[in-house]
Scaffold this motif. Structure first.
Motif, PDB file in Angstrom:
ATOM      1  N   LYS A   1       0.745  -1.249   0.140  1.00  0.00           N
ATOM      2  CA  LYS A   1       0.093  -0.175   0.069  1.00  0.00           C
ATOM      3  C   LYS A   1       0.839   1.141  -0.103  1.00  0.00           C
ATOM      4  CE  LYS A   1      -3.571   1.838   2.843  1.00  0.00           C
ATOM      5  NZ  LYS A   1      -4.257   1.840   4.300  1.00  0.00           N
ATOM      6  N   TYR A   2       1.952   1.389   0.683  1.00  0.00           N
ATOM      7  CA  TYR A   2       3.033   2.286   0.928  1.00  0.00           C
ATOM      8  C   TYR A   2       4.165   1.998   0.522  1.00  0.00           C
ATOM      9  CZ  TYR A   2      -0.957   4.598   3.855  1.00  0.00           C
ATOM     10  OH  TYR A   2      -2.056   5.284   4.560  1.00  0.00           O
ATOM     11  N   PRO A   3       4.444   1.856  -0.697  1.00  0.00           N
ATOM     12  CA  PRO A   3       6.116   1.375  -0.868  1.00  0.00           C
ATOM     13  C   PRO A   3       6.861   2.592  -0.671  1.00  0.00           C
ATOM     14  CG  PRO A   3       4.542   1.559  -2.971  1.00  0.00           C
ATOM     15  CD  PRO A   3       3.410   2.233  -1.904  1.00  0.00           C
ATOM     16  N   PRO A   4       8.003   2.224  -0.010  1.00  0.00           N
ATOM     17  CA  PRO A   4       9.043   3.303   0.506  1.00  0.00           C
ATOM     18  C   PRO A   4       9.047   4.393  -0.549  1.00  0.00           C
ATOM     19  CG  PRO A   4       9.832   1.052   0.523  1.00  0.00           C
ATOM     20  CD  PRO A   4       8.249   0.959   0.264  1.00  0.00           C
ATOM     21  N   ASP A   5       9.620   4.000  -1.737  1.00  0.00           N
ATOM     22  CA  ASP A   5       9.981   4.952  -2.816  1.00  0.00           C
ATOM     23  C   ASP A   5       8.671   6.022  -2.968  1.00  0.00           C
ATOM     24  OD1 ASP A   5       8.858   2.566  -3.372  1.00  0.00           O
ATOM     25  OD2 ASP A   5       9.819   2.650  -5.666  1.00  0.00           O
ATOM     26  N   ALA A   6       7.303   5.738  -2.883  1.00  0.00           N
ATOM     27  CA  ALA A   6       6.419   6.607  -3.332  1.00  0.00           C
ATOM     28  C   ALA A   6       6.323   7.749  -2.296  1.00  0.00           C
ATOM     29  CB  ALA A   6       5.302   5.789  -3.354  1.00  0.00           C
ATOM     30  N   PHE A   7       7.073   7.552  -1.080  1.00  0.00           N
ATOM     31  CA  PHE A   7       6.814   8.703  -0.119  1.00  0.00           C
ATOM     32  C   PHE A   7       8.222   8.930   0.285  1.00  0.00           C
ATOM     33  CE2 PHE A   7       2.905   6.212  -0.095  1.00  0.00           C
ATOM     34  CZ  PHE A   7       2.082   7.146  -0.111  1.00  0.00           C
ATOM     35  N   PRO A   8       9.116   9.802  -0.342  1.00  0.00           N
ATOM     36  CA  PRO A   8      10.439  10.158   0.080  1.00  0.00           C
ATOM     37  C   PRO A   8      10.279  11.232   1.113  1.00  0.00           C
ATOM     38  CG  PRO A   8       9.831  10.947  -2.243  1.00  0.00           C
ATOM     39  CD  PRO A   8       8.648  10.180  -1.764  1.00  0.00           C
ATOM     40  N   ALA A   9      11.249  11.302   1.918  1.00  0.00           N
ATOM     41  CA  ALA A   9      11.168  12.489   3.090  1.00  0.00           C
ATOM     42  C   ALA A   9      11.424  13.747   2.506  1.00  0.00           C
ATOM     43  CB  ALA A   9      12.476  12.189   3.949  1.00  0.00           C
ATOM     44  N   GLY A  10      10.582  14.701   2.797  1.00  0.00           N
ATOM     45  CA  GLY A  10      10.396  15.942   2.208  1.00  0.00           C
ATOM     46  C   GLY A  10       9.262  16.071   1.085  1.00  0.00           C
ATOM     47  N   GLY A  11       8.593  15.023   0.673  1.00  0.00           N
ATOM     48  CA  GLY A  11       7.787  15.014  -0.409  1.00  0.00           C
ATOM     49  C   GLY A  11       6.394  15.586   0.184  1.00  0.00           C
ATOM     50  N   ASP A  12       5.671  15.992  -0.766  1.00  0.00           N
ATOM     51  CA  ASP A  12       4.411  16.609  -0.422  1.00  0.00           C
ATOM     52  C   ASP A  12       3.322  15.250  -0.717  1.00  0.00           C
ATOM     53  OD1 ASP A  12       4.861  18.934   0.709  1.00  0.00           O
ATOM     54  OD2 ASP A  12       4.806  20.099  -1.298  1.00  0.00           O
ATOM     55  N   ILE A  13       2.489  15.299   0.382  1.00  0.00           N
ATOM     56  CA  ILE A  13       1.284  14.263   0.254  1.00  0.00           C
ATOM     57  C   ILE A  13       0.167  14.715   0.526  1.00  0.00           C
ATOM     58  CG2 ILE A  13       2.965  12.371   0.540  1.00  0.00           C
ATOM     59  CD1 ILE A  13       1.644  12.036   3.328  1.00  0.00           C
ATOM     60  N   VAL A  14      -0.975  14.258   0.481  1.00  0.00           N
ATOM     61  CA  VAL A  14      -2.204  14.488   0.994  1.00  0.00           C
ATOM     62  C   VAL A  14      -2.737  13.272   1.893  1.00  0.00           C
ATOM     63  CG1 VAL A  14      -3.227  15.999  -0.672  1.00  0.00           C
ATOM     64  CG2 VAL A  14      -3.793  13.527  -1.064  1.00  0.00           C
ATOM     65  N   LEU A  15      -3.372  13.588   3.127  1.00  0.00           N
ATOM     66  CA  LEU A  15      -3.941  12.539   4.072  1.00  0.00           C
ATOM     67  C   LEU A  15      -5.543  12.781   3.763  1.00  0.00           C
ATOM     68  CD1 LEU A  15      -1.844  13.429   7.224  1.00  0.00           C
ATOM     69  CD2 LEU A  15      -1.664  11.456   5.541  1.00  0.00           C
ATOM     70  N   THR A  16      -6.163  11.681   3.846  1.00  0.00           N
ATOM     71  CA  THR A  16      -7.602  11.741   3.713  1.00  0.00           C
ATOM     72  C   THR A  16      -8.206  10.858   4.655  1.00  0.00           C
ATOM     73  OG1 THR A  16      -7.820   9.782   1.953  1.00  0.00           O
ATOM     74  CG2 THR A  16      -7.692  12.057   0.999  1.00  0.00           C
ATOM     75  N   TRP A  17      -9.367  10.930   4.987  1.00  0.00           N
ATOM     76  CA  TRP A  17     -10.043  10.204   5.934  1.00  0.00           C
ATOM     77  C   TRP A  17     -11.641  10.374   5.771  1.00  0.00           C
ATOM     78  CZ3 TRP A  17      -7.589  14.513   7.813  1.00  0.00           C
ATOM     79  CH2 TRP A  17      -8.192  15.187   8.475  1.00  0.00           C
ATOM     80  N   LYS A  18     -12.426   9.237   6.208  1.00  0.00           N
ATOM     81  CA  LYS A  18     -13.729   9.354   5.972  1.00  0.00           C
ATOM     82  C   LYS A  18     -14.350  10.237   7.268  1.00  0.00           C
ATOM     83  CE  LYS A  18     -14.519   5.210   3.427  1.00  0.00           C
ATOM     84  NZ  LYS A  18     -13.812   4.014   3.747  1.00  0.00           N
ATOM     85  N   ALA A  19     -15.439  11.156   7.048  1.00  0.00           N
ATOM     86  CA  ALA A  19     -15.948  11.870   8.127  1.00  0.00           C
ATOM     87  C   ALA A  19     -16.416  10.864   9.183  1.00  0.00           C
ATOM     88  CB  ALA A  19     -16.982  12.643   7.552  1.00  0.00           C
ATOM     89  N   ALA A  20     -17.029   9.845   8.809  1.00  0.00           N
ATOM     90  CA  ALA A  20     -17.549   8.844   9.638  1.00  0.00           C
ATOM     91  C   ALA A  20     -16.428   8.211  10.785  1.00  0.00           C
ATOM     92  CB  ALA A  20     -18.205   7.873   9.017  1.00  0.00           C
ATOM     93  N   GLU A  21     -15.358   8.367  10.322  1.00  0.00           N
ATOM     94  CA  GLU A  21     -14.131   7.541  11.234  1.00  0.00           C
ATOM     95  C   GLU A  21     -13.623   8.770  12.122  1.00  0.00           C
ATOM     96  OE1 GLU A  21     -11.797   5.018   9.084  1.00  0.00           O
ATOM     97  OE2 GLU A  21     -13.059   4.426   7.704  1.00  0.00           O
ATOM     98  N   ALA A  22     -13.861   9.852  11.802  1.00  0.00           N
ATOM     99  CA  ALA A  22     -13.195  10.968  12.972  1.00  0.00           C
ATOM    100  C   ALA A  22     -14.628  11.545  13.774  1.00  0.00           C
ATOM    101  CB  ALA A  22     -12.955  12.273  11.915  1.00  0.00           C
ATOM    102  N   THR A  23     -13.879  11.811  15.067  1.00  0.00           N
ATOM    103  CA  THR A  23     -15.178  12.305  16.096  1.00  0.00           C
ATOM    104  C   THR A  23     -14.719  13.668  16.618  1.00  0.00           C
ATOM    105  OG1 THR A  23     -14.824   9.948  16.921  1.00  0.00           O
ATOM    106  CG2 THR A  23     -15.784  11.624  18.380  1.00  0.00           C
ATOM    107  N   VAL A  24     -15.969  14.399  16.638  1.00  0.00           N
ATOM    108  CA  VAL A  24     -15.613  15.635  17.158  1.00  0.00           C
ATOM    109  C   VAL A  24     -16.250  15.647  18.564  1.00  0.00           C
ATOM    110  CG1 VAL A  24     -16.231  18.152  16.686  1.00  0.00           C
ATOM    111  CG2 VAL A  24     -16.040  16.605  14.883  1.00  0.00           C
ATOM    112  N   ILE A  25     -15.309  16.248  19.493  1.00  0.00           N
ATOM    113  CA  ILE A  25     -15.903  16.398  20.707  1.00  0.00           C
ATOM    114  C   ILE A  25     -15.793  17.988  21.430  1.00  0.00           C
ATOM    115  CG2 ILE A  25     -15.347  13.955  21.450  1.00  0.00           C
ATOM    116  CD1 ILE A  25     -12.670  14.729  22.379  1.00  0.00           C
ATOM    117  N   PRO A  26     -16.664  18.230  22.565  1.00  0.00           N
ATOM    118  CA  PRO A  26     -16.384  19.449  22.730  1.00  0.00           C
ATOM    119  C   PRO A  26     -14.931  19.761  23.457  1.00  0.00           C
ATOM    120  CG  PRO A  26     -18.151  18.601  23.844  1.00  0.00           C
ATOM    121  CD  PRO A  26     -17.466  17.504  22.907  1.00  0.00           C
ATOM    122  N   ALA A  27     -14.542  20.855  23.519  1.00  0.00           N
ATOM    123  CA  ALA A  27     -12.991  21.185  23.639  1.00  0.00           C
ATOM    124  C   ALA A  27     -12.753  21.039  25.198  1.00  0.00           C
ATOM    125  CB  ALA A  27     -12.678  22.757  23.339  1.00  0.00           C
ATOM    126  N   ALA A  28     -13.631  21.280  25.912  1.00  0.00           N
ATOM    127  CA  ALA A  28     -13.315  21.323  27.385  1.00  0.00           C
ATOM    128  C   ALA A  28     -13.081  20.005  28.006  1.00  0.00           C
ATOM    129  CB  ALA A  28     -14.337  22.218  28.188  1.00  0.00           C
TER     130      ALA A  28
END
Lengths: 299, 366
Positions: free
Chosen positions: B339-366
């Motif tokens: 899934k993540y071949p090492p040469d595809a993600f060289p140090a210093g390279g720009d990438i994007v991160l994605t995630w499905k909204a359903a898998e993230a949780t929003v909670i009150p800050a306090a």
């Protein structure tokens, strides 16, 4: 856990350790020399001298059992032997009776280490003054016009002074108990202080009340301390002469007092006999006490 | 419903006035395996000791099978405690250690022997029955402690970090044994630990504690997927936590305005527009892909943020990629090398991160 890991480690280390080199044996030489010259030889000498011939003014190295026969056929000396054993047992019981609860309090119920040290130091304070002073200090306490009698009469609890307090076997026992008690408290408090508080909690958790916990856990785990304390007290009490000389008004004669008297009148052979008897008694007492617990395993 | 163990508003204030445990509420059904999890000093052991009776409670009530045990001394409570250092009786044989509670109960030597033999067999301790515990290994002593605690047939077994003193391999084995034992006996276990993995693999429910308070009570996987508080989000798993302000709430979806733009996740807790909140994104939910002209298709249910690769390593067949968000927040990703071949993600390279909204949780800050 860490303790076991440690002792496991030690056990392994012991196996790997080479046998002591010949050169390291030199390290024990001064000790061995000292003990040979000043303990083993004198003791052998004492046994030897006890068989020498004693006349009123001289002693000659001619072997005889006369002094021994003398000792075991004299009522005075056998009474002294019995008195010594009786006083030893009484003082042993008294120091245990006074010392164990004290040690229990200091070692087990005072969990603050600083306070524990302070309390143990308090026990040692009497030692800041000399032995003889401590013994003699009992005279103004126990005497006919001493502190105890004055207080008792002042409170009208007694009408006449209790004379039996001083110059009796009781005063000797009181004096010795006070002097030697700390030697009982120390080792017992040390052993009690080593008991893991969780072990006592575990016993409670399993339903045990204090009485049972004391009987089945605290007492057995403190036994090595009791034995060490008993050895200290026994050896010192059996060899005692000063307390009885100072507090008994010469009414209580211990084997130690007889040795002092005999040496004073140059009866070396007879003093040696008493010395051997006393040494044997101490040896038997220590050996018997050591059979109660295996100290090597427990300490 | 009759609970095996109930703690109702239980509080503990130390003599010097510091609160150790505040308003502890918990109801446990018979046969449940409960873990108290939290950093040291969070009050988990104190709570366990209050249940056992070794600590007085300052407020509230503790009930076992409906009856309050507040005033019972430890020796009369229907609980058994397994101590962290096992607290075995060093001068007694293994057999006598295990039989101690039965001896106290006044069972005859014969009855005792039968029970003890059974426990020795159950926990494979027959070979060491007549030895002293100090001669035995950590694992064996652990089992002796268990056998001794179980011998008195407690309603509830309390375990204070019982695996803490064992080495990693042994811990795994004993964990498994403990779980089987608990299921077989069907009695309630309350287990104190500071090790997440232990709590997660053993318990039916976990009570996460922090500074004397309960942060969350829920089954293990829910601590990952639905953390209730920022503390739980930081303490459990590997989450990226970003601050933001609630822009809008639609159903259980929340749109949050953050330093990285608008991000969405599932709401956990009451949230209204304008409120300060945090979005919690599990590392497992994030996917990395190389940034490029054929960039990701943006859908409302998918969050996209840019990031920079800091480092990438391969250990065996697993790639570990350390990336940094524009805010500087580090994120650690891992995945199969396919899934993540090492040469595809060289140090210093720009990438994007994605995630499905359903898998993230929003909670009150306090």
């Amino acid at each position: 856990m860490t303790m076991t890991a440690l002792s496991d480690g030690l056990a392994e280390a012991r196996i790997e350790q080479p046998k002591p080199q010949r050169t390291t044996l030199w390290l024990v030489l001064p000790g061995v020399l000292w003990m040979t010259l000043f303990l083993v030889l004198p003791m052998l000498m004492m046994v030897y001298v006890s068989f020498w011939t004693q006349t009123t003014f001289a002693i000659t190295p001619v072997l005889t059992t006369k002094s021994w026969v003398n000792f075991f056929s004299s009522d005075t000396y056998l009474t002294a032997l019995w008195t010594t054993i009786r006083i030893w047992l009484t003082v042993l019981a008294a120091t245990l009776l006074v010392g164990y609860p004290t040690a229990l309090f200091v070692g087990l119920f005072v969990r603050n280490k600083t306070l524990q040290t302070v309390l143990l130091v308090l026990c040692v304070i009497p030692f800041w003054t000399s032995f003889l002073i401590r013994v003699l200090a009992w005279r103004p306490m126990l005497g006919k016009e001493g502190a105890i009698n004055l207080v008792l009469q002042g409170l009208h609890l007694t009408s006449a002074p209790i004379e039996a307090l001083l110059f009796s076997e009781l005063s000797v026992v009181i004096g010795m108990t006070q002097i030697y008690c700390v030697f009982m408290v120390g080792p017992i408090a040390f052993m009690l202080g080593r008991i893991d508080p969780n072990v006592l909690e575990a016993a409670r958790d399993l339903g045990a009340g204090f009485g049972r916990i004391f009987r089945t856990i605290i007492l057995p785990l403190s036994m090595p301390g009791v034995v060490v304390g008993a050895i200290f007290v026994s050896v010192m009490v059996l060899g005692e002469f000063a307390t009885s000389a100072a507090l008994s008004g010469r009414k209580v004669n211990l084997l130690g007092n007889i040795i002092v008297t005999q040496v004073g009148s140059l009866k070396w052979a007879f003093a040696a006999v008493v010395g051997v008897v006393l040494t044997v008694i101490m040896g038997v007492v220590v050996a018997a006490l050591l059979r109660v617990v295996d100290l090597r395993k427990e300490l | 419903m009759l609970y095996d163990l109930e703690l109702i508003k239980v509080g503990k204030i130390y003599d010097n006035g510091t609160p150790a445990v505040v308003d502890f509420d918990l109801a446990v059904v018979k046969g449940e395996f409960i873990a108290f999890l939290g950093p040291s000093g969070c009050g988990k052991t104190t709570t366990l000791r209050m249940i056992a009776g070794f600590e007085q409670i300052s407020s509230g009530t503790i009930r076992v099978r409906g009856s309050a045990i507040n005033d019972l001394p430890p020796e009369r409570r229907p609980t058994s405690m397994i101590f962290q250092n096992y607290a075995l009786f060093p001068h007694m044989t293994v057999r006598r250690n295990i039989g101690y509670g039965l001896e106290v109960k006044g069972l005859s030597a014969k009855q005792r022997a039968a029970k003890v033999d059974h426990l020795l067999a159950t926990l494979s301790l027959e070979d060491v029955a007549d030895k002293r515990p100090d001669k035995l290994s950590g694992g064996q002593r652990q089992r002796i402690a268990l056998a001794r605690g179980l011998a008195v047939e407690p309603e509830i077994l309390l375990l204070d970090e019982p695996l803490g003193a064992l080495d990693a391999n042994l811990r795994k084995t004993i964990q498994a044994e403990l779980k089987i034992l608990q299921k077989t006996l069907g009695i309630t276990f309350v287990f104190v630990t500071h090790a997440q993995s232990e709590a997660l693999s053993l318990s039916d429910r976990i009570v996460v504690m922090n500074q004397g308070r309960i942060e969350q009570i829920s089954p293990p996987h829910q601590l990952y997927t639905r953390p209730d508080t920022p503390f739980v989000a930081r303490f459990i798993g590997r989450n990226t936590i970003l601050d933001g302000t609630v822009k809008g709430v639609v159903g259980d979806q929340v749109l949050l305005e953050t330093a990285l733009g608008s991000l969405s996740g599932r709401a956990n807790g009451p949230l209204v527009g304008g409120q300060a909140a945090k979005i919690v994104i599990p590392a497992e939910a994030m996917e990395a892909r190389a940034a490029g002209p054929a960039g990701p298709v943006s859908r409302s249910s998918v969050n996209v943020v840019g990031a920079t690769v800091r480092r990438s390593d391969v250990v065996g067949h697993v790639s570990h990629i350390a990336v940094a968000l524009p805010t500087g927040t580090p994120v650690a990703l891992e995945g199969h090398v396919d899934k993540y071949p090492p040469d595809a993600f060289p140090a210093g390279g720009d990438i994007v991160l994605t995630w499905k909204a359903a898998e993230a949780t929003v909670i009150p800050a306090a």
